[in-house]
Design an enzyme around this catalytic site. Sequence first.
Site, mmCIF file in Angstrom:
data_model
loop_
_atom_site.group_PDB
_atom_site.id
_atom_site.type_symbol
_atom_site.label_atom_id
_atom_site.label_comp_id
_atom_site.label_asym_id
_atom_site.label_seq_id
_atom_site.Cartn_x
_atom_site.Cartn_y
_atom_site.Cartn_z
ATOM 1 N N ASP A 198 0.828 -1.199 0.000
ATOM 2 C CA ASP A 198 0.000 0.000 0.000
ATOM 3 C C ASP A 198 0.873 1.264 0.000
ATOM 4 O O ASP A 198 1.780 1.389 0.829
ATOM 5 C CB ASP A 198 -0.885 -0.018 1.263
ATOM 6 C CG ASP A 198 -1.805 1.181 1.348
ATOM 7 O OD1 ASP A 198 -2.653 1.314 0.454
ATOM 8 O OD2 ASP A 198 -1.672 1.981 2.292
ATOM 9 N N GLU A 255 1.040 -0.688 -4.969
ATOM 10 C CA GLU A 255 0.020 0.321 -5.287
ATOM 11 C C GLU A 255 0.720 1.634 -5.608
ATOM 12 O O GLU A 255 1.418 2.204 -4.771
ATOM 13 C CB GLU A 255 -0.918 0.535 -4.106
ATOM 14 C CG GLU A 255 -2.080 1.428 -4.494
ATOM 15 C CD GLU A 255 -2.371 2.577 -3.537
ATOM 16 O OE1 GLU A 255 -3.280 3.358 -3.825
ATOM 17 O OE2 GLU A 255 -1.670 2.719 -2.517
#
Length: 552
Positions: A198, A255
């Site tokens: 993330d 990401e």
Amino acid sequence: MSWYDKAIIYQIYPKSFQDTNNDGIGDLQGIIKHLDYIKDMGFNTIWLNPIFVSPQVDNGYDVSNYFAIDPILGDTNDFSEMIEKAHRLGLHIILDLPINHTSDQHPWFRDAISNSNSIFKDYYIWHDQVDGHEPNNWGSFFGGSVWEKNPNDSKEYYFHLFDKRMPDLNWKNPEVQKSVADIAKFWLEKGVDGFRLDAFIHIAKANLEQNSLLTDQKFPIDDTFYAKLPAVKDYMSGFVKEIKAFKPDAFLFGEAASAKARDAAEYTRPNENVCDVVVNSDNFGEEYETDPDIPKFFQSRKLSLDTLKQTYVTWESVLEKVSLPTLTWGNHDISRVLDRLNLPVENDKVTELLAMMLFLQRGIPVIYYGEEIGMHGLKYKNISDFDDQRALDLINNLRSKSFDDQKILQLLNNQDEMTARGPMQWDTSQYRGFSKKRPWNWAQTDTTSVNQEIKDPNSVMMFYRELLRVKKHECFTSGTYRLLITDPKIYAYLRRTDHNQGLVVINFSDQSKTFELPKGDWSDNLSNEKIQMNDKILKLGPWGCCALESKS
Ligand code: NOJ
């Protein structure tokens, strides 16, 4: 070739997939219950949004204990059962790992603010106040400043790119790199097959003693200072080397929301120890309407076929010899594709065409739960049902410009991310088979459901199942890609291996179209209508699409 070069990913938002203990929140047992469904649909990899212990300020992206499962979702036994059953079915599981920040309830942060000699102080980013103010004017992605006062020392600030309850980790500190690698190894040992990393492009920050020159807001969001800085690669490399030494085929799916094709290539070059693939958030060919009064995120969008072709060809050419692009229509951070775009999606052919045109290209499909049944997002009744900061800011902003509440509600229902986080629709009962209790996130839904579609050979769900079967054919997994020159309303591409070739033809219009076939002995694999074809010409009706194959 690694297993993940053939990955077809199903993204599950665990809180919204299936509730088995009737508390209105989905859980790991709910995921276990549907692993057979996921396998039967043709997916081979599952990405779970964060499942670690969290105060849930940001639905799990604020982690307070990385070594346990959040009790609202289950426990370690459920986790082991899930991994064991998934692996038995041949499914891989990847976990979402927030590496840029922790929760402010994490023991590292608690210790850092309460103990003046804390060894964890240097795990976070601090700065003294400047002239009684925040150290600089940088803006947080969640609104306001990136700086928040240390609750125990009002002259000192800590840094947070997202919510103020999510302090950023200091990746300059090798101990942080090592500690995050330890977390990853802990879960790899428990059997996970990889991670979605993330917000990894934000782990490096520029010199803190400078201001953004943007003037649109008091605290402007300015990527220049905290996105894609060169040190990202340095910080990642030690961490990734450790992971890959521990489990060489661990899949690292980064990401990189604002990445362009060249950034993606930088981060996925083989043997450079950053990521195996990255996913960004705007490679869909979407064009925003230009109403200057409405912030970009909430503007309605239309899908431009020209932009989609152009964007994909750019990604494909830049990544051709480097890595696989990711192919996705949506995720939990954006409203569902069927709500967001201005297309006649009440016609299932359009939903099916969107899937075929994207997923048979070269790359890894990432499909957001519910998309495979053509599910729309939730429709809230009142603007007061929206309580996230971005929505509240929009409401204030548009009311001050005299927009009426109905118009604001419509914008929110079409574009806000919460609409995409509704319960999975298993049947047509009151809460759609998700739970017996009112779901944690609930509003009006459409009537689509797995139970009905499974009985209907012409349903979107059956089309998706066939499409994923076709995607596994060699030409659509590993074939080269070439865009064919056609009528501007047609998107046609060729996927070729030494043995065979695949051809995808999409009629992106409400008129019938003909298409001249390239040389080959074409046979029909899958289409969303009965197609008419002879040796040379293919005829497609409005919004028709088909995938053909021939020997090379
Ligand atoms: C990206 C995630 O997709 C989003 O949901 C989250 O709010 C931020 N990262 C912060 O972790």
